[in-house]
Structure formats: C-alpha cells, structure tokens
Scaffold this motif. Sequence first.
Motif, PDB file in Angstrom:
ATOM      1  N   ASP A  18       0.848  -1.146  -0.066  1.00 58.02           N
ATOM      2  CA  ASP A  18       0.113  -0.011   0.097  1.00 58.02           C
ATOM      3  C   ASP A  18       0.986   1.122   0.163  1.00 58.02           C
ATOM      4  N   LYS A  19       1.310   1.748  -1.221  1.00 60.08           N
ATOM      5  CA  LYS A  19       2.239   2.920  -1.319  1.00 60.08           C
ATOM      6  C   LYS A  19       1.327   4.226  -1.000  1.00 60.08           C
ATOM      7  N   GLU A  20       0.027   4.272  -0.801  1.00 62.36           N
ATOM      8  CA  GLU A  20      -0.460   5.348  -0.438  1.00 62.36           C
ATOM      9  C   GLU A  20      -0.905   5.394   0.978  1.00 62.36           C
ATOM     10  N   ALA A  21      -0.373   4.550   1.829  1.00 62.11           N
ATOM     11  CA  ALA A  21      -0.915   4.586   3.232  1.00 62.11           C
ATOM     12  C   ALA A  21      -0.233   5.782   4.027  1.00 62.11           C
ATOM     13  N   PRO A  22       0.751   6.128   3.984  1.00 66.72           N
ATOM     14  CA  PRO A  22       1.389   7.586   4.545  1.00 66.72           C
ATOM     15  C   PRO A  22       0.463   8.720   4.116  1.00 66.72           C
ATOM     16  N   GLY A  63      -5.265   2.843   8.061  1.00 66.71           N
ATOM     17  CA  GLY A  63      -4.073   3.432   8.161  1.00 66.71           C
ATOM     18  C   GLY A  63      -2.956   2.818   7.888  1.00 66.71           C
ATOM     19  N   GLU A  64      -1.772   3.340   8.674  1.00 66.63           N
ATOM     20  CA  GLU A  64      -0.495   2.612   7.870  1.00 66.63           C
ATOM     21  C   GLU A  64      -0.447   1.186   8.186  1.00 66.63           C
ATOM     22  N   ASP A  65      -0.847   1.117   9.407  1.00 63.59           N
ATOM     23  CA  ASP A  65      -0.644  -0.204  10.078  1.00 63.59           C
ATOM     24  C   ASP A  65      -1.878  -0.733  10.757  1.00 63.59           C
ATOM     25  N   GLY A 146      -9.206  11.820  -5.147  1.00 63.13           N
ATOM     26  CA  GLY A 146      -8.818  10.432  -6.002  1.00 63.13           C
ATOM     27  C   GLY A 146      -8.036   9.399  -4.983  1.00 63.13           C
ATOM     28  N   MET A 147      -8.450   9.654  -3.439  1.00 62.89           N
ATOM     29  CA  MET A 147      -7.520   8.835  -2.642  1.00 62.89           C
ATOM     30  C   MET A 147      -8.529   7.838  -2.188  1.00 62.89           C
TER      31      MET A 147
END
Length: 191
Positions: A18-22, A63-65, A146-147
Amino acid sequence: MSYGPPRPIARLLLTPEDKEAPARAQRLLILGLGEHADPALDVFADHLAALTGAPYAMVNFIGEDVQFFAGLHVRHAVSLARADDTKPQLGRHMERDHGFCPHVVVRHKALVLEDVRDYPRFAGNPIVDEFGIRSYLGAPLIDSTGMALGTVCVADVEPRPWGKAGLETIKASAAELVVRLERRAADGLPL
C-alpha cells in the motif's frame, strides 16, 4: 532431476503493498477520521446491514498499520472458540493484514467474494478462521482527491450470492458516504 541451487519458493502475498498509506493516514487526520467511533457511522453501518441482510457491516478507515471501524454493526456473537477456549471479539481495530478491505483500498475497486474459500489468496486470511467469515462485499471510499480513505463493507458467515444488486448497493453506499464525509469536513455539519 536438477541438482542446482533451490529455486525461490513463490510466496502468496496476502496483503497488497500500500504505497498510499502514509498520505492516506495524513488525509484521514486532516478530515478527523479513523481515530474515534462515530455514532452517525454506526447508524450508517446499521442501515447498510439492513439493506444487504448481512450480519456484519463496517465503515472502515485504513491507516498505515491498522484498520479502524469508525462505523460498526454486528448482528450476532461469534461462536468460534479458539484452542484456549476463548472466543474472538470483533472490536474497532484490526491489523492491516487481516480482512479484505486493504485489497479494496489498494485496488480502488469494489470486491465481491461470494465464498472466500473459492479464492486461495483470501481463504488463508485470519478472519476466515478467527471469525468464520465466508463472504464479503466491499467498496472503496474514494474522496474528491482520488484517494481511497477506506471502505464500506458487509460480511457474512455463510457463502452469499451478492449479485449485481449487492454490488450496486455497496458502490452507491460508498459514493453517498464520501459526499457526506466531505460535506461534514467542509462545513462542520453532522453526517
């Protein structure tokens, strides 16, 4: 027969990268989402469960994690017991590598799993064994930038033919909720 070095074993990627996570975590923070249960989102999940007849319905921010169920509907208690005689409890948080929503978010597309056991990639997911989930229907919450912020989803402990009507319902529900979330963020209005 080959006596050379062993070939690398192909590993089944259960949770996609998931490159968009941050960036998504930052966007959720700006929108004030993904950290607190929201009674209006619980009502939304209740409505989604009623529309689909599903025992589980969620508004899930990724989220990220971790995944956070800001809206949650659980119709019945889980009856699966672990080896130590404890029963799993569905709470507001879930590890990112559990469930199917991270796949929806990364793909930016709805996901229909009428019987998760038909898909080796998904059959090995921890929620299949821990919660007995056998079918899933989810759509991404894609905002005006677009996210994909998260998902709206439903799940059942039985295989289900969600069909075209189920897919249209979950996608329309996701689109409706994004409009409400962005309006609330812009105007400070309740859902």
